[in-house]
Design a protein around this motif. Structure first.
Motif, mmCIF file in Angstrom:
data_model
loop_
_atom_site.group_PDB
_atom_site.id
_atom_site.type_symbol
_atom_site.label_atom_id
_atom_site.label_comp_id
_atom_site.label_asym_id
_atom_site.label_seq_id
_atom_site.Cartn_x
_atom_site.Cartn_y
_atom_site.Cartn_z
ATOM 1 N N MET A 1 -1.252 -11.326 -25.417
ATOM 2 C CA MET A 1 -1.999 -11.708 -24.237
ATOM 3 C C MET A 1 -1.061 -12.152 -23.115
ATOM 4 N N ARG A 2 0.019 -12.838 -23.489
ATOM 5 C CA ARG A 2 0.975 -13.277 -22.478
ATOM 6 C C ARG A 2 1.625 -12.092 -21.774
ATOM 7 N N SER A 3 1.895 -11.036 -22.543
ATOM 8 C CA SER A 3 2.536 -9.869 -21.933
ATOM 9 C C SER A 3 1.607 -9.220 -20.909
ATOM 10 N N ARG A 4 0.309 -9.258 -21.166
ATOM 11 C CA ARG A 4 -0.651 -8.701 -20.206
ATOM 12 C C ARG A 4 -0.609 -9.499 -18.902
ATOM 13 N N TYR A 5 -0.579 -10.809 -19.002
ATOM 14 C CA TYR A 5 -0.501 -11.644 -17.799
ATOM 15 C C TYR A 5 0.833 -11.436 -17.081
ATOM 16 N N ALA A 6 1.913 -11.301 -17.856
ATOM 17 C CA ALA A 6 3.231 -11.081 -17.245
ATOM 18 C C ALA A 6 3.251 -9.748 -16.506
ATOM 19 N N LEU A 7 2.695 -8.697 -17.123
ATOM 20 C CA LEU A 7 2.656 -7.400 -16.448
ATOM 21 C C LEU A 7 1.753 -7.449 -15.217
ATOM 22 N N GLY A 8 0.650 -8.172 -15.309
ATOM 23 C CA GLY A 8 -0.227 -8.331 -14.147
ATOM 24 C C GLY A 8 0.475 -9.047 -13.010
ATOM 25 N N ALA A 9 1.205 -10.114 -13.342
ATOM 26 C CA ALA A 9 1.951 -10.850 -12.317
ATOM 27 C C ALA A 9 3.040 -9.973 -11.706
ATOM 28 N N LEU A 10 3.710 -9.190 -12.541
ATOM 29 C CA LEU A 10 4.731 -8.278 -12.033
ATOM 30 C C LEU A 10 4.094 -7.245 -11.099
ATOM 31 N N GLY A 11 2.937 -6.722 -11.468
ATOM 32 C CA GLY A 11 2.232 -5.758 -10.620
ATOM 33 C C GLY A 11 1.845 -6.361 -9.281
ATOM 34 N N LEU A 12 1.349 -7.583 -9.302
ATOM 35 C CA LEU A 12 0.994 -8.258 -8.053
ATOM 36 C C LEU A 12 2.225 -8.510 -7.184
ATOM 37 N N ALA A 13 3.323 -8.904 -7.817
ATOM 38 C CA ALA A 13 4.560 -9.137 -7.061
ATOM 39 C C ALA A 13 5.063 -7.841 -6.430
ATOM 40 N N MET A 14 5.008 -6.745 -7.182
ATOM 41 C CA MET A 14 5.453 -5.462 -6.636
ATOM 42 C C MET A 14 4.535 -4.997 -5.504
ATOM 43 N N THR A 15 3.236 -5.250 -5.633
ATOM 44 C CA THR A 15 2.295 -4.907 -4.573
ATOM 45 C C THR A 15 2.600 -5.710 -3.309
ATOM 46 N N ALA A 16 2.867 -6.988 -3.468
ATOM 47 C CA ALA A 16 3.207 -7.829 -2.319
ATOM 48 C C ALA A 16 4.500 -7.356 -1.667
ATOM 49 N N TRP A 17 5.479 -7.012 -2.478
ATOM 50 C CA TRP A 17 6.747 -6.511 -1.949
ATOM 51 C C TRP A 17 6.519 -5.211 -1.174
ATOM 52 N N GLY A 18 5.732 -4.307 -1.730
ATOM 53 C CA GLY A 18 5.423 -3.057 -1.039
ATOM 54 C C GLY A 18 4.692 -3.300 0.267
ATOM 55 N N GLY A 19 3.753 -4.244 0.268
ATOM 56 C CA GLY A 19 3.045 -4.582 1.505
ATOM 57 C C GLY A 19 3.984 -5.146 2.555
ATOM 58 N N LEU A 20 4.915 -5.980 2.124
ATOM 59 C CA LEU A 20 5.902 -6.537 3.052
ATOM 60 C C LEU A 20 6.774 -5.436 3.641
#
Length: 134
Positions: A1-20
């Motif tokens: 379950m932790r890996s799912r949250y970690a991958l979700g957080a990584l996805g959100l961070a990459m999305t934010a970086w792409g938006g920037l």
């Protein structure tokens, strides 16, 4: 379950970086328009085409599984990516724009996909048979 949250957080961070990176571009609306076009092409053409092919194969009794399904997805994706150079008109004025023999390379890639799929399925079948003997 932790890996799912970690991958979700990584996805959100990459999305934010792409938006920037997008908003820092001189004309971000062009990139946003291109991305919107990609979504329209996928949802309006690619996904319905894949579903139609799946329905047709199911209607004739073909239901590819495992490696065969994966090979078909990879071959279809590569074909979709290769369509622009494959369909380009011959004898273009600037031969350096698309200098390679794209039809030959596409055929070689398709042959490699078939060969690797057959090798994989043959190896799995041989290992299963060898496991039954012991």
């Amino acid at each position: 379950m932790r890996s799912r949250y970690a991958l979700g957080a990584l996805g959100l961070a990459m999305t934010a970086w792409g938006g920037l990176l997008l908003v820092r571009q001189p004309e971000p609306w062009r990139i946003a328009l291109w991305l919107a076009g990609a979504v329209v092409v996928h949802d309006g053409f690619v996904a319905p085409l894949v579903m139609a092919i799946a329905a047709l194969t199911a209607a004739v009794g073909l239901r590819p599984q495992g490696a065969a399904r994966t090979a078909l997805i990879v071959a279809g994706s590569l074909t979709a990516i290769a369509l622009p150079p494959l369909l380009r008109p011959r004898g273009v004025a600037n031969t350096t724009v698309l200098p390679l023999d794209y039809p030959r390379n596409w055929l070689l890639t398709m042959a490699a996909i078939v060969a690797l799929t057959l090798l994989y399925t043959g190896t799995r079948a041989a290992l299963r048979r060898a496991g039954r003997r012991h």
